[in-house]
Design an enzyme around this catalytic site. Sequence first.
Site, PDB file in Angstrom:
ATOM      1  CD  GLU A 148      -4.675  -5.787   1.031  1.00  0.00           C
ATOM      2  OE1 GLU A 148      -5.515  -5.272   0.276  1.00  0.00           O
ATOM      3  OE2 GLU A 148      -3.897  -5.125   1.732  1.00  0.00           O
ATOM      4  CD  GLU A 242      -3.620  -0.048   1.060  1.00  0.00           C
ATOM      5  OE1 GLU A 242      -3.193  -0.925   1.824  1.00  0.00           O
ATOM      6  OE2 GLU A 242      -4.658  -0.171   0.404  1.00  0.00           O
TER       7      GLU A 242
HETATM    8  C1  LER Z   1      -6.654  -2.476   1.272  1.00  0.00           C
HETATM    9  O1  LER Z   1      -5.456  -2.652   0.522  1.00  0.00           O
HETATM   10  C2  LER Z   1      -6.336  -2.581   2.692  1.00  0.00           C
HETATM   11  O2  LER Z   1      -5.184  -2.737   3.072  1.00  0.00           O
HETATM   12  C3  LER Z   1      -7.459  -2.501   3.674  1.00  0.00           C
HETATM   13  O3  LER Z   1      -6.950  -2.165   4.939  1.00  0.00           O
HETATM   14  C4  LER Z   1      -8.488  -1.498   3.300  1.00  0.00           C
HETATM   15  O4  LER Z   1      -7.899  -0.274   3.208  1.00  0.00           O
HETATM   16 MN    MN Z   2      -3.532  -3.007   1.663  1.00  0.00          MN
END
Ligand code: LER
Ligand code: MN
Length: 266
Positions: A148, A242
């Site tokens: 990511e 998220e």
């Molecule tokens: C994790 O997926 C993320 O987006 C970071 O900002 C930690 O939370």
């Molecule tokens: Mn994230």
Amino acid sequence: MTVVDKLIGSAPFVCEGDPVSGIEAAARLGYDGVELHFTDPLAANAGEIRTALRRTGLGVTALGTGRAYVNDRLSITDADEAGRLAAVRRLEQFIALAGQFGAKVIIGCMRGNLSKPEELPAALERLGRSMAHLDEAAGREGVEIVFEPINRYENNFLCTMADISGFVRTHGLKHTGLLIDTFHMNIEEADLPASILACAPEIKYVHLADSNRRYPGQGHLDLAGVLGTLRRIGYDGVLSAECLPLPTKQEAAAGWLAAVRKLLDN
Ligand code: LER
Ligand code: MN
């Protein structure tokens, strides 16, 4: 829907509790699956999780690993070799657990941070060794790693989609793809649809939140445009909730799903 044992600080998770209660809450709300965040995967009770998944018909979409960095400071670019190996070992344990559920493994914060800008080449060399090993381990377990890009205010290297898709391609990683998070994209990408088109082959998982990291519709992002571009590249993978648990966890979890359903119906 993201599930974490304990919400700390401004963590972007919408369900707080043990995995089984998170699975049940996700099922009640109408989600298809859960993204489970752990500090230590060995603490997970895989049997109980499996029973809850069977009872509800839900799946585990991915395991979040950032807590291993936040709580245990484990980084796969650690300049201390014992520290780097401990982080690799922890991710091997995440991969083994993910293999039991057909889940992906998210690598975000566990890439660590540069102690100083000139550290970048050495950090990338260490990351290359760690990821070559983990990519192979993921292949053996039939697991996919999703790496990511995280914005510059949380991590100080590999912040853009091009940075990470370039790293994956350069290192010939076969079992590692890109996790794109629209909150980070809004900070780091000049043109969100263009970045999606440029990295289309690597995109394997999506964190969806609005510009203020609240659930879609609460900020100014053109998420219809993002989803339209994902559709255009034939993305048929997970969209994961998220986002900040605001105004409350419950409202965020329910609001995220209602907003995304509406966006997908248009
Ligand atoms: C994790 O997926 C993320 O987006 C970071 O900002 C930690 O939370
Ligand atoms: Mn994230």
